[in-house]
Design a protein around this motif. Structure first.
Motif, PDB file in Angstrom:
ATOM      1  N   LEU A 101      10.917  70.999  20.811  1.00 48.59           N
ATOM      2  CA  LEU A 101      11.839  70.386  19.852  1.00 48.59           C
ATOM      3  C   LEU A 101      12.491  69.129  20.427  1.00 48.59           C
ATOM      4  CD1 LEU A 101      13.650  73.378  18.152  1.00 48.59           C
ATOM      5  CD2 LEU A 101      12.243  71.639  17.056  1.00 48.59           C
ATOM      6  N   ARG A 102      12.868  69.180  21.705  1.00 53.48           N
ATOM      7  CA  ARG A 102      13.438  67.989  22.347  1.00 53.48           C
ATOM      8  C   ARG A 102      12.468  66.822  22.279  1.00 53.48           C
ATOM      9  NH1 ARG A 102      16.268  71.449  25.489  1.00 53.48           N
ATOM     10  NH2 ARG A 102      14.596  71.876  26.931  1.00 53.48           N
ATOM     11  N   GLU A 103      11.209  67.082  22.560  1.00 48.70           N
ATOM     12  CA  GLU A 103      10.203  66.021  22.520  1.00 48.70           C
ATOM     13  C   GLU A 103      10.013  65.479  21.108  1.00 48.70           C
ATOM     14  OE1 GLU A 103       8.810  64.384  25.101  1.00 48.70           O
ATOM     15  OE2 GLU A 103      10.257  65.619  26.202  1.00 48.70           O
ATOM     16  N   VAL A 104      10.001  66.357  20.127  1.00 46.67           N
ATOM     17  CA  VAL A 104       9.872  65.922  18.727  1.00 46.67           C
ATOM     18  C   VAL A 104      11.068  65.066  18.344  1.00 46.67           C
ATOM     19  CG1 VAL A 104       9.966  66.749  16.331  1.00 46.67           C
ATOM     20  CG2 VAL A 104       8.352  67.759  17.938  1.00 46.67           C
ATOM     21  N   ARG A 105      12.260  65.512  18.718  1.00 45.81           N
ATOM     22  CA  ARG A 105      13.478  64.774  18.363  1.00 45.81           C
ATOM     23  C   ARG A 105      13.562  63.441  19.093  1.00 45.81           C
ATOM     24  NH1 ARG A 105      16.906  70.142  18.987  1.00 45.81           N
ATOM     25  NH2 ARG A 105      16.636  71.023  16.905  1.00 45.81           N
ATOM     26  N   ARG A 106      12.996  63.357  20.277  1.00 42.86           N
ATOM     27  CA  ARG A 106      13.025  62.088  21.023  1.00 42.86           C
ATOM     28  C   ARG A 106      12.092  61.045  20.433  1.00 42.86           C
ATOM     29  NH1 ARG A 106      12.972  64.814  26.917  1.00 42.86           N
ATOM     30  NH2 ARG A 106      15.214  65.062  27.119  1.00 42.86           N
ATOM     31  N   GLY A 107      10.988  61.484  19.835  1.00 36.72           N
ATOM     32  CA  GLY A 107      10.018  60.488  19.435  1.00 36.72           C
ATOM     33  C   GLY A 107       9.475  60.541  18.025  1.00 36.72           C
ATOM     34  N   LYS A 108       9.742  61.637  17.278  1.00 38.15           N
ATOM     35  CA  LYS A 108       9.079  61.766  15.977  1.00 38.15           C
ATOM     36  C   LYS A 108      10.016  61.933  14.793  1.00 38.15           C
ATOM     37  CE  LYS A 108       4.879  63.778  17.900  1.00 38.15           C
ATOM     38  NZ  LYS A 108       3.998  64.946  17.900  1.00 38.15           N
ATOM     39  N   ILE A 109      11.197  62.489  15.003  1.00 37.94           N
ATOM     40  CA  ILE A 109      12.103  62.747  13.883  1.00 37.94           C
ATOM     41  C   ILE A 109      13.542  62.570  14.367  1.00 37.94           C
ATOM     42  CG2 ILE A 109      12.294  65.232  14.284  1.00 37.94           C
ATOM     43  CD1 ILE A 109      12.222  65.622  11.236  1.00 37.94           C
ATOM     44  N   SER A 110      14.360  62.023  13.499  1.00 40.14           N
ATOM     45  CA  SER A 110      15.777  61.885  13.831  1.00 40.14           C
ATOM     46  C   SER A 110      16.574  61.837  12.542  1.00 40.14           C
ATOM     47  CB  SER A 110      16.022  60.624  14.664  1.00 40.14           C
ATOM     48  OG  SER A 110      15.636  59.478  13.942  1.00 40.14           O
ATOM     49  N   MET A 111      17.869  61.878  12.690  1.00 40.60           N
ATOM     50  CA  MET A 111      18.727  61.788  11.507  1.00 40.60           C
ATOM     51  C   MET A 111      20.000  61.062  11.880  1.00 40.60           C
ATOM     52  SD  MET A 111      20.184  65.696  11.101  1.00 40.60           S
ATOM     53  CE  MET A 111      21.480  65.372   9.951  1.00 40.60           C
ATOM     54  N   VAL A 112      20.611  60.438  10.894  1.00 44.28           N
ATOM     55  CA  VAL A 112      21.911  59.807  11.068  1.00 44.28           C
ATOM     56  C   VAL A 112      22.891  60.652  10.275  1.00 44.28           C
ATOM     57  CG1 VAL A 112      23.303  57.751  10.658  1.00 44.28           C
ATOM     58  CG2 VAL A 112      20.884  57.519  11.285  1.00 44.28           C
ATOM     59  N   PHE A 113      23.904  61.148  10.944  1.00 41.69           N
ATOM     60  CA  PHE A 113      24.868  62.010  10.289  1.00 41.69           C
ATOM     61  C   PHE A 113      25.710  61.217   9.296  1.00 41.69           C
ATOM     62  CE2 PHE A 113      23.772  64.287  14.104  1.00 41.69           C
ATOM     63  CZ  PHE A 113      23.651  65.583  13.652  1.00 41.69           C
ATOM     64  N   GLN A 114      26.191  61.899   8.284  1.00 41.37           N
ATOM     65  CA  GLN A 114      26.995  61.276   7.247  1.00 41.37           C
ATOM     66  C   GLN A 114      28.237  60.627   7.854  1.00 41.37           C
ATOM     67  OE1 GLN A 114      27.600  63.967   4.055  1.00 41.37           O
ATOM     68  NE2 GLN A 114      29.102  62.712   3.024  1.00 41.37           N
ATOM     69  N   HIS A 115      28.870  61.309   8.765  1.00 42.78           N
ATOM     70  CA  HIS A 115      30.045  60.770   9.450  1.00 42.78           C
ATOM     71  C   HIS A 115      29.642  60.547  10.906  1.00 42.78           C
ATOM     72  CE1 HIS A 115      32.511  61.608   5.985  1.00 42.78           C
ATOM     73  NE2 HIS A 115      31.993  62.820   5.939  1.00 42.78           N
ATOM     74  N   PHE A 116      29.153  59.365  11.171  1.00 49.88           N
ATOM     75  CA  PHE A 116      28.698  59.068  12.519  1.00 49.88           C
ATOM     76  C   PHE A 116      29.643  58.064  13.147  1.00 49.88           C
ATOM     77  CE2 PHE A 116      26.838  55.911   9.800  1.00 49.88           C
ATOM     78  CZ  PHE A 116      26.931  54.738  10.523  1.00 49.88           C
ATOM     79  N   ALA A 117      29.512  57.871  14.423  1.00 53.78           N
ATOM     80  CA  ALA A 117      30.374  56.928  15.127  1.00 53.78           C
ATOM     81  C   ALA A 117      29.522  56.048  16.028  1.00 53.78           C
ATOM     82  CB  ALA A 117      31.412  57.672  15.948  1.00 53.78           C
ATOM     83  N   LEU A 118      29.846  54.772  16.004  1.00 53.68           N
ATOM     84  CA  LEU A 118      29.210  53.848  16.937  1.00 53.68           C
ATOM     85  C   LEU A 118      29.953  53.939  18.264  1.00 53.68           C
ATOM     86  CD1 LEU A 118      28.816  50.758  14.589  1.00 53.68           C
ATOM     87  CD2 LEU A 118      27.066  52.407  15.236  1.00 53.68           C
ATOM     88  N   LEU A 119      29.276  53.551  19.318  1.00 53.73           N
ATOM     89  CA  LEU A 119      29.935  53.485  20.617  1.00 53.73           C
ATOM     90  C   LEU A 119      30.727  52.179  20.624  1.00 53.73           C
ATOM     91  CD1 LEU A 119      26.920  54.716  22.762  1.00 53.73           C
ATOM     92  CD2 LEU A 119      28.900  56.027  22.023  1.00 53.73           C
ATOM     93  N   PRO A 120      32.049  52.243  20.617  1.00 53.90           N
ATOM     94  CA  PRO A 120      32.875  51.060  20.388  1.00 53.90           C
ATOM     95  C   PRO A 120      32.766  49.987  21.471  1.00 53.90           C
ATOM     96  CG  PRO A 120      34.242  52.931  21.004  1.00 53.90           C
ATOM     97  CD  PRO A 120      32.843  53.444  20.815  1.00 53.90           C
ATOM     98  N   HIS A 121      32.340  50.358  22.659  1.00 56.05           N
ATOM     99  CA  HIS A 121      32.237  49.388  23.746  1.00 56.05           C
ATOM    100  C   HIS A 121      30.884  48.654  23.742  1.00 56.05           C
ATOM    101  CE1 HIS A 121      30.451  53.093  25.226  1.00 56.05           C
ATOM    102  NE2 HIS A 121      29.786  52.381  26.116  1.00 56.05           N
TER     103      HIS A 121
END
Length: 160
Positions: free
Chosen positions: A105-125
């Protein structure tokens, strides 16, 4: 079309039930026509995703939309296995995601599938470009390649 080898993602009869007790009982009630509220009231379980099936062809844009509380986020979490479905199948390029162990699953998530959460945060720096490059750096993509890919995506979504 379900069962087509050209599909990147296939979702077959996915259900997600939350609560204590037998999820099979909640599914049986739902199949018999009980409403979400009827099931909550009678057995204190919530049918969050109800018998969802669809396929997404390679290169196809697919949208999951619906009213607030209709199960969209839960469904997407089931597809990425952040939440395990109660029943059904999820195939990514023909591979059964529900049969994968944590490392797979880690490998799949690293390279094949991902998601952006509805309430996400950018790294401010970090700059926008650096925020977009960040997941690529975790995958050890060379900096020049990551910068080019990130710039292309930023331009694609109109944020250049």
């Amino acid at each position: 079309m379900l069962g087509d080898a050209s599909n990147a993602i296939e979702v077959r009869n996915v259900w997600k039930v939350f609560g204590q007790g037998s999820p099979e009982e909640a599914i049986a009630l739902a199949k018999a026509g009980s409403t979400r509220q009827d099931i909550i009231t009678s057995i204190d379980q919530t049918v969050a995703v109800r018998d969802v099936s669809f396929s997404v062809a390679r290169g196809e844009t697919f949208v999951v939309m619906g009213l607030s509380g209709s199960g969209k986020s839960t469904l997407i979490r089931c597809l990425s296995r952040l939440v395990d479905p109660t029943a059904g199948e999820v195939l990514l390029n023909g591979e059964d995601l529900l049969a994968m162990d944590d490392e797979q699953l880690r490998e799949v998530r690293r390279g094949k599938i991902s998601m952006v959460f509805q309430h996400f945060a950018l790294l401010p720096h970090l700059t926008v470009l650096q925020n977009v490059m960040f997941p690529l750096s975790i995958q050890n993509v060379p900096v020049a390649q990551a910068r080019a890919q990130a710039a292309e995506v930023i331009d694609l979504v109109g944020l250049a």
